[in-house]
Design an enzyme around this catalytic site. Structure first.
Site, PDB file in Angstrom:
ATOM      1  N   GLU A 104     -61.540  68.295  21.522  1.00 36.54           N
ATOM      2  CA  GLU A 104     -60.337  68.431  22.355  1.00 36.54           C
ATOM      3  C   GLU A 104     -60.671  68.064  23.799  1.00 36.54           C
ATOM      4  OE1 GLU A 104     -58.625  72.295  21.610  1.00 36.54           O
ATOM      5  OE2 GLU A 104     -58.083  71.614  19.587  1.00 36.54           O
TER       6      GLU A 104
ATOM      7  N   TRP B  39     -61.242  61.640  22.116  1.00 36.05           N
ATOM      8  CA  TRP B  39     -62.413  60.879  21.639  1.00 36.05           C
ATOM      9  C   TRP B  39     -62.444  60.793  20.119  1.00 36.05           C
ATOM     10  CZ3 TRP B  39     -64.075  58.722  25.802  1.00 36.05           C
ATOM     11  CH2 TRP B  39     -64.057  59.423  27.012  1.00 36.05           C
TER      12      TRP B  39
ATOM     13  N   SER C 200     -68.190  70.522  22.155  1.00 38.00           N
ATOM     14  CA  SER C 200     -69.381  71.239  21.667  1.00 38.00           C
ATOM     15  C   SER C 200     -69.026  72.609  21.118  1.00 38.00           C
ATOM     16  CB  SER C 200     -70.401  71.398  22.805  1.00 38.00           C
ATOM     17  OG  SER C 200     -70.736  70.137  23.331  1.00 38.00           O
TER      18      SER C 200
ATOM     19  N   GLU D 130     -71.028  63.948  17.215  1.00 35.11           N
ATOM     20  CA  GLU D 130     -71.439  64.808  16.074  1.00 35.11           C
ATOM     21  C   GLU D 130     -72.419  65.883  16.517  1.00 35.11           C
ATOM     22  OE1 GLU D 130     -72.040  63.184  12.146  1.00 35.11           O
ATOM     23  OE2 GLU D 130     -70.954  61.392  12.744  1.00 35.11           O
TER      24      GLU D 130
HETATM   25  C1  FAD Z   1     -68.435  57.272  20.329  1.00 32.04           C
HETATM   26  C2  FAD Z   1     -67.872  58.622  20.101  1.00 32.04           C
HETATM   27  C3  FAD Z   1     -67.181  58.889  18.922  1.00 32.04           C
HETATM   28  C4  FAD Z   1     -66.623  60.146  18.718  1.00 32.04           C
HETATM   29  N1  FAD Z   1     -65.884  60.364  17.579  1.00 32.04           N
HETATM   30  C5  FAD Z   1     -65.326  61.584  17.376  1.00 32.04           C
HETATM   31  C6  FAD Z   1     -64.511  61.831  16.223  1.00 32.04           C
HETATM   32  O1  FAD Z   1     -64.299  60.956  15.380  1.00 32.04           O
HETATM   33  N2  FAD Z   1     -63.950  63.063  16.080  1.00 32.04           N
HETATM   34  C7  FAD Z   1     -64.159  64.066  16.975  1.00 32.04           C
HETATM   35  O2  FAD Z   1     -63.649  65.139  16.777  1.00 32.04           O
HETATM   36  N3  FAD Z   1     -64.906  63.860  18.103  1.00 32.04           N
HETATM   37  C8  FAD Z   1     -65.493  62.643  18.303  1.00 32.04           C
HETATM   38  N4  FAD Z   1     -66.242  62.408  19.432  1.00 32.04           N
HETATM   39  C9  FAD Z   1     -66.408  63.474  20.398  1.00 32.04           C
HETATM   40  C10 FAD Z   1     -67.801  64.093  20.335  1.00 32.04           C
HETATM   41  O3  FAD Z   1     -67.999  64.768  19.134  1.00 32.04           O
HETATM   42  C11 FAD Z   1     -67.948  64.979  21.573  1.00 32.04           C
HETATM   43  O4  FAD Z   1     -68.025  64.111  22.687  1.00 32.04           O
HETATM   44  C12 FAD Z   1     -69.167  65.881  21.506  1.00 32.04           C
HETATM   45  O5  FAD Z   1     -69.028  66.872  20.524  1.00 32.04           O
HETATM   46  C13 FAD Z   1     -69.406  66.574  22.868  1.00 32.04           C
HETATM   47  O6  FAD Z   1     -68.236  67.158  23.334  1.00 32.04           O
HETATM   48  P1  FAD Z   1     -67.715  66.807  24.810  1.00 32.04           P
HETATM   49  O7  FAD Z   1     -67.810  65.355  25.045  1.00 32.04           O
HETATM   50  O8  FAD Z   1     -66.390  67.434  24.962  1.00 32.04           O
HETATM   51  O9  FAD Z   1     -68.768  67.483  25.761  1.00 32.04           O
HETATM   52  P2  FAD Z   1     -68.848  69.029  26.161  1.00 32.04           P
HETATM   53  O10 FAD Z   1     -68.636  69.884  24.979  1.00 32.04           O
HETATM   54  O11 FAD Z   1     -68.010  69.234  27.355  1.00 32.04           O
HETATM   55  O12 FAD Z   1     -70.380  69.107  26.576  1.00 32.04           O
HETATM   56  C14 FAD Z   1     -70.899  68.305  27.648  1.00 32.04           C
HETATM   57  C15 FAD Z   1     -72.403  68.287  27.562  1.00 32.04           C
HETATM   58  O13 FAD Z   1     -72.896  69.605  27.734  1.00 32.04           O
HETATM   59  C16 FAD Z   1     -74.123  69.750  27.055  1.00 32.04           C
HETATM   60  N5  FAD Z   1     -74.053  70.961  26.239  1.00 32.04           N
HETATM   61  C17 FAD Z   1     -73.246  71.222  25.200  1.00 32.04           C
HETATM   62  N6  FAD Z   1     -73.456  72.451  24.726  1.00 32.04           N
HETATM   63  C18 FAD Z   1     -74.411  73.004  25.513  1.00 32.04           C
HETATM   64  C19 FAD Z   1     -75.060  74.271  25.553  1.00 32.04           C
HETATM   65  N7  FAD Z   1     -74.737  75.237  24.687  1.00 32.04           N
HETATM   66  N8  FAD Z   1     -75.982  74.498  26.524  1.00 32.04           N
HETATM   67  C20 FAD Z   1     -76.287  73.527  27.417  1.00 32.04           C
HETATM   68  N9  FAD Z   1     -75.711  72.314  27.429  1.00 32.04           N
HETATM   69  C21 FAD Z   1     -74.790  72.054  26.489  1.00 32.04           C
HETATM   70  C22 FAD Z   1     -74.343  68.481  26.221  1.00 32.04           C
HETATM   71  O14 FAD Z   1     -75.265  67.646  26.905  1.00 32.04           O
HETATM   72  C23 FAD Z   1     -72.976  67.838  26.221  1.00 32.04           C
HETATM   73  O15 FAD Z   1     -73.068  66.445  26.113  1.00 32.04           O
HETATM   74  C24 FAD Z   1     -66.799  61.160  19.670  1.00 32.04           C
HETATM   75  C25 FAD Z   1     -67.500  60.886  20.856  1.00 32.04           C
HETATM   76  C26 FAD Z   1     -68.030  59.639  21.064  1.00 32.04           C
HETATM   77  C27 FAD Z   1     -68.770  59.376  22.339  1.00 32.04           C
END
Ligand code: FAD
Length: 391
Positions: free
Chosen positions: A135, A164, A140, A370
């Site tokens: 969302e 995304w 994450s 993922e």
């Molecule tokens: C090419 C691509 C394809 C995708 N396809 C899909 C799809 O088909 N379906 C779908 O649902 N999503 C999809 N996504 C989304 C993807 O799963 C999310 O980008 C990913 O889960 C991270 O969520 P976020 O980007 O919201 O980052 P956030 O959740 O905001 O996190 C940001 C960063 O914080 C860090 N972090 C996370 N958790 C912690 C923690 N506990 N402690 C410290 N640091 C932490 C990590 O470095 C993370 O990258 C896709 C993304 C990309 C780039």
């Protein structure tokens, strides 16, 4: 340069050798078609690969037949396929993996009616699936899902947004996770199968990122869906999402191994051919140690990936930490290898459109989607600290 081949690992058996040959034939086919396919739009490139993989029977690797009593996939085969495809072409790998990721929840949790309706068209490359978990407020923390599905009689009304989403805008169906409120957090989320033409579903424009990828936002505005479109039971959505990831996360590590392997092949060829300080670069000690680190990283990653795949295929039980290690080790190693390749190529590694530059961009998202590397570390660390098993 030597083409992709399989690994001589105890985790692979005779059936995998036959698959490796099929994948090598595909690599030759793609080499021939490359320029023509790259000139197509993202949507048409995806359609091209879907059709081609259906004809070659490769979609059978990621979508089980609804009539197959075993109702399972061979994760080692998925890993070999993703490794070979990404070695050659990351878009091809994307298409194959999405046909699997966007359907796993259906064969794992779907009713016979859902399996009958959705699986065969995806397996035959006639339809495109997608899975929508992330969302705008974060991907994450899946337990914090904010999209809501309110029960009204035998229907649910869905409101919210997803971000995304791979295949967003081109998919025929979406597996959507929404809060149904049976409990707080992870136990109050359900999974729904939503056809793309359902009134109340809108997709945004393509979200352009570092490497071309069909990605978009989804908006749900009073979207009504029958309760018969639930996947699994109400409140089981988190379990549905994690079961999908448990199968496909290992293969993200494999795709990264494919990119790393190609990068090493390209680097070795260049180091053998390019002269620096009066001798081939391959004879410079610092080049040798850097290549040694790249090759060691690759072997470590492949062992971790194929061990996790083998465990999932052969043993009963849950191997979530091993799967998380496969994704973490594979993608982090792949990134280090690509960074070294750019460094050893010098400016030529940065040249827009070169193989190394393209793969440097393609590897980067793998450490985020993922489950980002931090999320994999949390899974591994949590399990290690909760068990008495020594390592
Ligand atoms: C090419 C691509 C394809 C995708 N396809 C899909 C799809 O088909 N379906 C779908 O649902 N999503 C999809 N996504 C989304 C993807 O799963 C999310 O980008 C990913 O889960 C991270 O969520 P976020 O980007 O919201 O980052 P956030 O959740 O905001 O996190 C940001 C960063 O914080 C860090 N972090 C996370 N958790 C912690 C923690 N506990 N402690 C410290 N640091 C932490 C990590 O470095 C993370 O990258 C896709 C993304 C990309 C780039």
């Amino acid at each position: 340069m030597k083409t992709w081949d399989g690994w001589d690992l105890p985790f692979l058996d005779e059936s995998h050798k036959e698959l490796i040959q099929r994948l090598q034939s595909w690599i030759e086919l793609d080499e021939r078609d490359e320029a023509r396919v790259e000139a197509l739009s993202l949507r048409d490139q995806c359609a091209h690969y879907r059709k081609q993989f259906a004809e070659l029977g490769l979609l059978d690797l990621v979508v089980p037949s609804p009539t197959d009593p075993s109702n399972r996939l061979d994760v080692r085969s998925i890993c070999l396929a993703r490794e070979a495809l990404s070695y050659r072409n990351a878009m091809a790998d994307f298409v194959l993996s999405m046909q699997g990721i966007g359907t796993a929840a259906i064969w794992l949790f779907g009713t016979d009616r859902q399996k009958g309706r959705y699986l065969a068209p995806c397996r035959e490359g006639r339809t495109t699936p997608a899975i929508a978990i992330t969302e705008p407020d974060g991907g994450s923390d899946v337990a914090a899902t904010r999209t809501t599905a309110e029960k009204r009689g035998d229907r649910y009304v869905i409101n919210g947004a997803k971000s995304w989403i791979s295949n967003g805008g081109i998919a025929d169906h979406y597996i959507v996770f929404a809060r149904t409120g049976e409990a707080d957090g992870a136990r109050g989320i359900s999974a729904f199968l939503i056809d793309a033409d359902t009134p109340g579903l809108r997709t945004g424009p393509n979200m352009d990122i570092i490497a071309p990828h069909p990605l978009s936002e989804l908006f749900f505005e009073d979207l009504e869906v029958s309760a018969s479109q639930l996947l699994g039971k109400p409140g089981e959505g988190f379990k549905v999402a994690m079961a999908t990831l448990d199968i496909f996360r290992t293969s993200v590590g494999a795709a990264a191994v494919g990119l790393g392997r190609r990068a090493i092949g390209e680097t070795i060829a260049r180091m053998q051919g390019r002269q620096l300080f009066g001798k081939p670069m391959a004879e410079l000690d610092l080049v040798r140690t850097r290549v040694a680190d790249m090759v060691t990283d690759l072997d470590t990653a492949a062992l971790t990936v194929y061990r996790a795949a083998w465990l999932k295929d052969i043993r009963d039980g849950s191997f979530t930490p091993e799967v998380a290690m496969a994704k973490l080790v594979g993608t982090e190693a792949g990134q280090r290898i690509l960074d070294s390749a750019v460094q050893l190529f010098g400016a030529a590694g940065l040249r827009t459109g070169s193989v190394i530059e393209r793969m440097f961009r393609e590897i980067r998202p793998m450490r985020i989607y993922e489950g980002a590397s931090e999320v994999q570390r949390l899974i591994i660390g949590r399990r290690a600290l909760a068990t008495s098993k020594t390592h």
